[in-house]
Design an enzyme around this catalytic site. Structure first.
Site, PDB file in Angstrom:
ATOM      1  N   GLU A 135      28.049  56.087  -3.269  1.00 40.76           N
ATOM      2  CA  GLU A 135      28.237  57.110  -2.224  1.00 40.76           C
ATOM      3  C   GLU A 135      27.460  57.306  -1.184  1.00 40.76           C
ATOM      4  OE1 GLU A 135      30.610  60.088  -3.569  1.00 40.76           O
ATOM      5  OE2 GLU A 135      32.101  59.110  -4.817  1.00 40.76           O
ATOM      6  N   PRO A 136      27.446  57.919  -0.073  1.00 41.22           N
ATOM      7  CA  PRO A 136      26.262  58.308   0.585  1.00 41.22           C
ATOM      8  C   PRO A 136      25.390  59.030  -0.226  1.00 41.22           C
ATOM      9  CG  PRO A 136      28.330  58.525   1.946  1.00 41.22           C
ATOM     10  CD  PRO A 136      28.760  58.246   0.413  1.00 41.22           C
ATOM     11  N   ARG A 249      24.480  41.853 -15.258  1.00 41.42           N
ATOM     12  CA  ARG A 249      23.120  41.922 -15.039  1.00 41.42           C
ATOM     13  C   ARG A 249      22.747  40.451 -15.108  1.00 41.42           C
ATOM     14  NH1 ARG A 249      21.665  47.142 -18.784  1.00 41.42           N
ATOM     15  NH2 ARG A 249      22.577  48.471 -17.633  1.00 41.42           N
ATOM     16  N   ARG A 274       3.781  16.166   3.298  1.00 44.74           N
ATOM     17  CA  ARG A 274       3.095  16.664   4.527  1.00 44.74           C
ATOM     18  C   ARG A 274       1.723  16.598   4.456  1.00 44.74           C
ATOM     19  NH1 ARG A 274       5.501  18.485   9.286  1.00 44.74           N
ATOM     20  NH2 ARG A 274       4.685  20.401  10.158  1.00 44.74           N
ATOM     21  N   GLN A 342       6.232  29.823   2.415  1.00 48.48           N
ATOM     22  CA  GLN A 342       4.900  29.684   2.986  1.00 48.48           C
ATOM     23  C   GLN A 342       4.306  28.302   2.895  1.00 48.48           C
ATOM     24  OE1 GLN A 342       3.769  32.474   4.061  1.00 48.48           O
ATOM     25  NE2 GLN A 342       1.684  31.994   4.630  1.00 48.48           N
ATOM     26  N   LEU A 344       6.466  25.613   3.018  1.00 52.62           N
ATOM     27  CA  LEU A 344       7.047  24.973   4.188  1.00 52.62           C
ATOM     28  C   LEU A 344       6.652  25.338   5.464  1.00 52.62           C
ATOM     29  CD1 LEU A 344       9.030  24.178   1.758  1.00 52.62           C
ATOM     30  CD2 LEU A 344      10.665  23.703   3.356  1.00 52.62           C
ATOM     31  N   GLY A 346       6.747  26.810   9.118  1.00 53.68           N
ATOM     32  CA  GLY A 346       7.708  27.173  10.015  1.00 53.68           C
ATOM     33  C   GLY A 346       9.103  26.788   9.641  1.00 53.68           C
ATOM     34  N   GLU A 369      23.152  45.816  -8.566  1.00 52.88           N
ATOM     35  CA  GLU A 369      23.285  45.869  -9.987  1.00 52.88           C
ATOM     36  C   GLU A 369      22.293  46.360 -10.762  1.00 52.88           C
ATOM     37  OE1 GLU A 369      26.447  44.265 -10.734  1.00 52.88           O
ATOM     38  OE2 GLU A 369      26.039  44.764 -12.819  1.00 52.88           O
ATOM     39  N   GLY A 370      21.957  47.820 -10.129  1.00 50.69           N
ATOM     40  CA  GLY A 370      20.653  48.364 -11.076  1.00 50.69           C
ATOM     41  C   GLY A 370      19.552  48.004 -10.209  1.00 50.69           C
TER      42      GLY A 370
HETATM   43  C1  LIG Z   1      24.425  44.259   0.053  1.00 51.64           C
HETATM   44  C2  LIG Z   1      24.813  45.556  -0.872  1.00 51.64           C
HETATM   45  C3  LIG Z   1      25.941  45.542  -1.300  1.00 51.64           C
HETATM   46  C4  LIG Z   1      26.580  46.542  -2.191  1.00 51.64           C
HETATM   47  N1  LIG Z   1      27.700  46.363  -2.910  1.00 51.64           N
HETATM   48  C5  LIG Z   1      28.086  47.500  -3.391  1.00 51.64           C
HETATM   49  C6  LIG Z   1      29.488  47.373  -3.930  1.00 51.64           C
HETATM   50  O1  LIG Z   1      30.344  46.535  -3.514  1.00 51.64           O
HETATM   51  N2  LIG Z   1      29.954  48.422  -4.510  1.00 51.64           N
HETATM   52  C7  LIG Z   1      29.217  49.735  -4.719  1.00 51.64           C
HETATM   53  O2  LIG Z   1      29.605  50.523  -5.190  1.00 51.64           O
HETATM   54  N3  LIG Z   1      27.825  49.733  -4.236  1.00 51.64           N
HETATM   55  C8  LIG Z   1      27.496  48.656  -3.664  1.00 51.64           C
HETATM   56  N4  LIG Z   1      26.106  48.503  -3.287  1.00 51.64           N
HETATM   57  C9  LIG Z   1      25.412  49.648  -3.424  1.00 51.64           C
HETATM   58  C10 LIG Z   1      24.366  49.398  -4.417  1.00 51.64           C
HETATM   59  O3  LIG Z   1      24.769  49.595  -5.733  1.00 51.64           O
HETATM   60  C11 LIG Z   1      23.210  50.809  -4.410  1.00 51.64           C
HETATM   61  O4  LIG Z   1      22.441  50.489  -3.080  1.00 51.64           O
HETATM   62  C12 LIG Z   1      22.355  50.678  -5.387  1.00 51.64           C
HETATM   63  O5  LIG Z   1      22.782  51.108  -6.702  1.00 51.64           O
HETATM   64  C13 LIG Z   1      21.129  51.530  -4.956  1.00 51.64           C
HETATM   65  O6  LIG Z   1      21.574  53.006  -4.747  1.00 51.64           O
HETATM   66  P1  LIG Z   1      21.250  53.864  -3.225  1.00 51.64           P
HETATM   67  O7  LIG Z   1      21.193  52.720  -2.347  1.00 51.64           O
HETATM   68  O8  LIG Z   1      21.985  54.983  -3.261  1.00 51.64           O
HETATM   69  O9  LIG Z   1      19.727  54.213  -3.740  1.00 51.64           O
HETATM   70  P2  LIG Z   1      19.245  55.384  -4.157  1.00 51.64           P
HETATM   71  O10 LIG Z   1      19.976  55.792  -5.713  1.00 51.64           O
HETATM   72  O11 LIG Z   1      19.247  56.688  -3.374  1.00 51.64           O
HETATM   73  O12 LIG Z   1      17.847  54.968  -4.783  1.00 51.64           O
HETATM   74  C14 LIG Z   1      16.891  54.820  -3.699  1.00 51.64           C
HETATM   75  C15 LIG Z   1      15.622  54.044  -4.292  1.00 51.64           C
HETATM   76  O13 LIG Z   1      15.040  55.107  -5.205  1.00 51.64           O
HETATM   77  C16 LIG Z   1      14.725  54.274  -6.466  1.00 51.64           C
HETATM   78  N5  LIG Z   1      14.883  55.127  -7.701  1.00 51.64           N
HETATM   79  C17 LIG Z   1      16.285  55.878  -7.992  1.00 51.64           C
HETATM   80  N6  LIG Z   1      16.066  56.527  -9.073  1.00 51.64           N
HETATM   81  C18 LIG Z   1      14.629  56.334  -9.499  1.00 51.64           C
HETATM   82  C19 LIG Z   1      14.036  56.847 -10.490  1.00 51.64           C
HETATM   83  N7  LIG Z   1      14.446  57.470 -11.598  1.00 51.64           N
HETATM   84  N8  LIG Z   1      12.565  56.385 -10.768  1.00 51.64           N
HETATM   85  C20 LIG Z   1      12.085  55.600  -9.924  1.00 51.64           C
HETATM   86  N9  LIG Z   1      12.827  55.043  -8.519  1.00 51.64           N
HETATM   87  C21 LIG Z   1      14.049  55.296  -8.557  1.00 51.64           C
HETATM   88  C22 LIG Z   1      15.783  53.140  -6.435  1.00 51.64           C
HETATM   89  O14 LIG Z   1      15.212  51.923  -7.092  1.00 51.64           O
HETATM   90  C23 LIG Z   1      15.927  52.914  -4.836  1.00 51.64           C
HETATM   91  O15 LIG Z   1      15.127  51.928  -4.682  1.00 51.64           O
HETATM   92  C24 LIG Z   1      25.531  47.729  -2.385  1.00 51.64           C
HETATM   93  C25 LIG Z   1      24.167  47.667  -1.803  1.00 51.64           C
HETATM   94  C26 LIG Z   1      23.920  46.812  -0.764  1.00 51.64           C
HETATM   95  C27 LIG Z   1      22.670  46.923  -0.460  1.00 51.64           C
END
Ligand SMILES: Cc1cc2nc3c(=O)[nH]c(=O)nc-3n(C[C@H](O)[C@H](O)[C@H](O)COP(=O)(O)OP(=O)(O)OC[C@H]3O[C@@H](n4cnc5c(N)ncnc54)[C@H](O)[C@@H]3O)c2cc1C
Length: 408
Positions: A135-136, A249, A274, A342, A344, A346, A369-370
């Protein structure tokens, strides 16, 4: 090149070889004929390749056999995903969907009606679906950040909230939406629901991202769905997916190994022909060493992936091993593709080569995926126990000596 020192069972080795041939002869050939600016396999090309894959029996190999899938083990899939990824549009669906689209794994725990209405057609007919957890307010800690609510009203649920990033929510026939059914409970207050595309009250807006994907924002406004669309029981949303966490994972880890292997192969081929300053690139130590480092790291990632998959198939809790494999594999894959680019020069970033595509895919693979930090946290929590959560344990007595007060 592989120096794993393991002989795979004959049948698995044969399947892996045949998939590798299919990817090279069919998928790469189809991709090569496309305009480099094309973002995905066109629908008619995909359908043609899917028909061939189906005929050969390469269809939804990861899905349980009872629902019409191939029923392969986690280890077998680790071997297959590695081969299936060796082409340009390989992420996020290994094989770009050529080998079928499996349903969101939580659906395997669905009711008989949900299995018939969603799981079987997804597998049989290649339906596209989506999963909406993030979510946002965040995706790393969904147990806390999910604000979307599902309120029971007679024989329906009414969903309200916003989801971010849901891949394919604007293309899928249906999706699984995770929503809060109990505002007081944390993780156990989250439930999973099937929502059909086009349900009144649900709308999507495309959210373009770095890689060529179909990420969307999903808005749910008084979106009414049948109560029968609840998967499992209320509060079971996350509990139901536990048994598939490892496979999720490992799919990323194995894909990263496949892409890295292909990248280093391209770098080797380039370095062997090359010349610069009157010498082959391959004769330069500055080119040899990154190739050597990449081969070592690929091998390590493959072994970590296979070990986690094997432990999972033995019925052990392999979640931490899978975190290790996903973290190392995706970070390694990104490094290796970067090194290959790097070497290859360009040509490395040219859209005539698959490397720039994989570079973007793997950048994203370190977040989804985490994210890498979340897997580091899970690994550290396993090693440090309650202390990782800030809990102080009573200091242990050593050889009968009662320890003094814990240092501040
Ligand atoms: C191309 C793409 C496809 C996606 N597809 C899906 C989908 O199909 N369905 C879905 O539900 N979601 C989807 N996502 C969302 C994705 O699962 C989330 O972006 C991801 O789980 C991270 O959540 P966030 O972006 O809200 O970052 P946040 O949770 O806000 O975290 C921001 C940063 O802080 C770091 N962070 C967070 N907690 C900690 C901690 N305790 N210690 C240190 N660092 C921390 C994180 O690693 C991250 O780098 C997608 C995202 C992308 C970019």
């Amino acid at each position: 090149m592989t120096f794993s020192g393991f002989d795979l069972p004959d049948e698995l080795q044969m399947l892996s070889d045949v998939i590798a041939d299919f990817v090279r002869d069919e998928i790469v050939t189809a991709e090569s004929a496309l305009d480099p600016a094309v973002r995905d396999l066109p629908a008619d090309v995909l359908a043609g390749l899917q028909a061939k894959a189906k005929e050969l029996g390469f269809w939804c190999l990861d899905a349980p056999r009872e629902f019409g899938g191939g029923g392969l083990s986690a280890f077998e899939m680790a071997v297959i995903w590695e081969q299936a990824t060796k082409h340009r549009f390989s992420f996020p669906h290994p094989g770009a969907g050529v080998f079928g689209f499996s349903p969101p794994v939580v659906m395997y725990r669905g009711s008989p009606q949900q299995i018939e209405e969603y799981v079987r057609p997804t597998i049989d007919e290649g339906w596209l679906s989506f999963t909406a957890i993030s979510e946002p307010s965040g995706g790393s800690d969904p147990a806390r950040s999910i604000r979307t609510t599902a309120r029971r009203s007679g024989d329906t649920y009414i969903l309200n909230g916003r989801k971010m990033w849901a891949t394919n929510a604007d293309h899928g026939r249906y999706g699984v939406v995770y929503a809060r059914t109990d505002s007081a409970a944390g993780r156990s207050g989250i439930s999973a629901f099937v929502v059909d595309a086009g349900t009144p009250g649900m709308s999507t807006t495309s959210v373009p991202v770095l890689r060529n994907h179909w990420t969307t924002e999903l808005t749910l406004e008084d979106c009414e769905i049948p109560a029968a669309n609840l998967i499992g029981e209320e509060g079971q949303g996350f509990a139901l997916v536990q048994e598939w966490l490892v496979r999720g994972r490992l799919a990323y880890a194995a894909q990263a190994v496949g892409v890295a292997t292909e990248s280093v192969r391209l770098a080797i081929e380039w370095a062997q022909q090359r010349e610069t300053f009157g010498e082959l690139l391959a004769a330069r130590q500055g080119v040899q060493f990154p190739i050597a480092d990449s081969l070592v790291e690929i091998e390590a990632a493959r072994l970590l992936t296979w070990r986690a998959a094997w432990a999972h198939d033995q019925g052990r809790d392999a979640r931490t091993e899978a975190s290790v494999a996903k973290l190392y594999g995706t970070e390694m894959g990104f490094r290796v593709v970067d090194r290959a680019i790097q070497i290859l020069g360009g040509m490395g970033v040219s859209k005539d080569m698959p490397l720039e595509h994989w570079f973007r895919d793997l950048r994203v693979a370190r977040i989804v995926e985490g994210a890498s930090e979340i897997h580091r946290y899970l690994i550290a929590r396993e090693a440090l126990g309650g202390a990782a959560l800030g809990q102080r344990a009573a200091a242990p007595a050593v050889d009968g000596v009662v320890p003094r007060a814990t240092p501040a």
